[in-house]
Every structure is written in structure tokens, then in C-alpha cells.
Design a protein around this motif. Structure first.
Motif, PDB file in Angstrom:
ATOM      1  N   THR A  34      27.170  36.793  -9.597  1.00 37.41           N
ATOM      2  CA  THR A  34      28.281  35.858  -9.636  1.00 37.41           C
ATOM      3  C   THR A  34      28.950  35.826 -11.016  1.00 37.41           C
ATOM      4  OG1 THR A  34      26.903  33.961 -10.280  1.00 37.41           O
ATOM      5  CG2 THR A  34      27.132  34.415  -7.919  1.00 37.41           C
ATOM      6  N   GLY A  35      30.135  35.258 -11.048  1.00 36.77           N
ATOM      7  CA  GLY A  35      30.893  35.138 -12.289  1.00 36.77           C
ATOM      8  C   GLY A  35      32.374  35.141 -11.979  1.00 36.77           C
ATOM      9  N   GLY A  36      33.157  34.639 -12.896  1.00 41.43           N
ATOM     10  CA  GLY A  36      34.595  34.575 -12.696  1.00 41.43           C
ATOM     11  C   GLY A  36      35.242  35.946 -12.737  1.00 41.43           C
ATOM     12  N   ASN A  37      36.534  35.968 -12.490  1.00 42.33           N
ATOM     13  CA  ASN A  37      37.276  37.227 -12.547  1.00 42.33           C
ATOM     14  C   ASN A  37      37.169  37.832 -13.938  1.00 42.33           C
ATOM     15  OD1 ASN A  37      38.112  36.866  -9.903  1.00 42.33           O
ATOM     16  ND2 ASN A  37      40.029  35.878 -10.478  1.00 42.33           N
ATOM     17  N   SER A  39      34.484  38.983 -15.320  1.00 37.97           N
ATOM     18  CA  SER A  39      33.197  38.683 -15.971  1.00 37.97           C
ATOM     19  C   SER A  39      32.257  39.883 -16.035  1.00 37.97           C
ATOM     20  CB  SER A  39      32.501  37.524 -15.243  1.00 37.97           C
ATOM     21  OG  SER A  39      32.216  37.880 -13.894  1.00 37.97           O
ATOM     22  N   LYS A  41      31.119  41.553 -12.987  1.00 35.96           N
ATOM     23  CA  LYS A  41      30.342  41.685 -11.751  1.00 35.96           C
ATOM     24  C   LYS A  41      30.417  43.103 -11.196  1.00 35.96           C
ATOM     25  CE  LYS A  41      32.505  38.594  -9.290  1.00 35.96           C
ATOM     26  NZ  LYS A  41      33.588  38.322 -10.247  1.00 35.96           N
ATOM     27  N   ASN A 185      32.524  35.639  -6.229  1.00 34.26           N
ATOM     28  CA  ASN A 185      32.663  34.289  -6.779  1.00 34.26           C
ATOM     29  C   ASN A 185      33.023  33.298  -5.672  1.00 34.26           C
ATOM     30  OD1 ASN A 185      35.338  34.952  -6.350  1.00 34.26           O
ATOM     31  ND2 ASN A 185      35.873  35.117  -8.516  1.00 34.26           N
ATOM     32  N   SER A 198      23.816  35.331 -12.569  1.00 36.09           N
ATOM     33  CA  SER A 198      25.099  35.000 -13.188  1.00 36.09           C
ATOM     34  C   SER A 198      25.357  35.949 -14.359  1.00 36.09           C
ATOM     35  CB  SER A 198      25.106  33.552 -13.678  1.00 36.09           C
ATOM     36  OG  SER A 198      26.268  33.297 -14.441  1.00 36.09           O
TER      37      SER A 198
END
Length: 204
Positions: A34-37, A39, A41, A185, A198
Motif C-alpha cells: 500500500t501507499g499513495g500515488n 510511493s 508500490k 491504495n 506500507s
């Protein structure tokens, strides 16, 4: 299958995307990255699949007490992501025939077409499919290919709610004893996962 990450890190130019990842992933479990745009992944998933190299650390692949080299790991995995390609000039039937000539499947071509609900599109060229149809086909190719490892990156991108439901229905059925990794996400894409990794927790 077991994948062991030891001090894994990746940087672009002088900036570390992530660093110092020590983790063990095993068959029979599902993991969410997981992780924001932006990040990292997808970058991590590409490293896990052998498509990209880490800047630091190493990955050890083990199956049935045998170590598998990174150059051979593709034989054990299947990946569906925004960057995986279909052969646009092929019809659906031709795409499935080609894929099944390279990989062993858990369903026949006719069963896959029926499961997709694409009976009326089997002689239609992939280039004429909607983005949602293409994504659903990528998922089906990943779901029904026999493999020890299943990697999914943004699995429901371009899918409407009906096909998100299709994804959520099939995912637990095709996970079985596989090692499953989902980059996302969106909570609903990985709600059945056993562990969450994460990427942002490995930023230094």
C-alpha cells in the motif's frame, strides 16, 4: 514458494524511493503493498517479479527447498498490471489461444470466455475492447494461469462496480495456495489480504 527480502532498496537519481525492507513472503498468504500515488508500490512489485533491479539489498526465491534465480522466476509467476500488454491485433480467441500455448491454465478457453461473459466478443479484436474489458481480460489471464505466485497491480482500474464485484468474487477462489501480492491504495482491492506492507514506512 518463499520470497525473502534482505535490506531491499531502490533509488532514482539521488533519491531513495524506499530503503531497508526486510520481509518474508510465503505461499498460502496474500499481501497488500500500500501507499499513495508515486510511493513506489509498482516499483517494488516490478523488483519482486524480476522486471526491475533493486539499488541495494537482495531477493531470495525458494521453492520446494530449491533456490530459484531471478532470471528464472518468471516461470513461477503471473502479473497483471497497467503496464502488462495484450496483443491488440488479436481477437479474444486468438489472445487466449496464444496465452494457453505458453502457460498451463486451470480453465479451458471456452470456460474463460464464459467466466468473463465475453461470448459475443470472442472474434472481436482486443484493440476494439473498452478499457474495462481489457482490464478484466488481464485479470482472467492472471487468475486462471497455473502459477505459484500471483501479482496484481491496481487490479480494478477501469472496472465498473459490476466487474469490481466479479474481481472480489474470484480473488479468494484463485488465491488458494498461491503467494499473492496486490499493489493498491483502494481498501476493497485487498480486503482479503493477510498482511499489509506500507511502502511509505520504508522511506528514509
Amino acid at each position: 514458494m518463499k520470497i525473502t527480502l534482505e535490506g531491499l532498496g531502490k533509488k532514482f537519481a539521488r533519491e531513495w524511493i524506499f530503503r531497508g525492507i526486510d520481509y518474508t513472503l510465503e505461499s498460502g498468504k496474500s499481501y497488500a503493498i500500500t501507499g499513495g500515488n508515486g510511493s513506489g508500490k509498482s516499483t517494488l512489485l516490478k523488483i519482486l517479479s524480476g522486471v526491475a533491479d533493486p539499488s541495494k539489498g537482495k531477493i531470495i526465491y525458494e521453492t520446494k527447498h530449491k533456490t530459484v534465480g531471478v532470471e528464472e522466476i518468471w516461470r513461477y509467476l503471473v502479473l497483471a498490471g497497467p503496464y502488462t500488454e495484450l496483443i491488440e491485433e488479436y481477437t479474444l480467441l486468438e489472445q487466449l489461444t496464444f496465452h494457453t500455448s505458453l502457460k498451463k491454465m486451470t480453465k479451458s478457453i471456452d470456460e474463460i470466455i464464459e467466466t468473463l461473459g465475453f461470448e459475443s466478443a470472442k472474434n472481436k479484436q482486443i484493440q476494439d475492447f473498452s478499457s474495462g474489458m481489457k482490464q478484466k481480460l488481464k485479470l482472467a489471464l492472471a487468475f486462471f494461469t497455473e502459477s505459484e505466485i500471483l501479482f496484481l497491480d491496481e487490479p480494478t482500474s477501469n472496472l465498473d462496480q459490476k466487474n469490481i464485484d466479479w474481481y472480489q468474487s474470484w480473488l479468494p477462489q484463485v488465491s488458494n495456495d498461491r503467494l499473492v501480492v496486490i499493489c493498491s491504495n483502494q481498501t476493497y482491492e485487498y480486503e482479503h489480504c493477510d498482511e499489509i506492507i506500507s511502502v511509505e514506512s520504508f522511506k528514509i
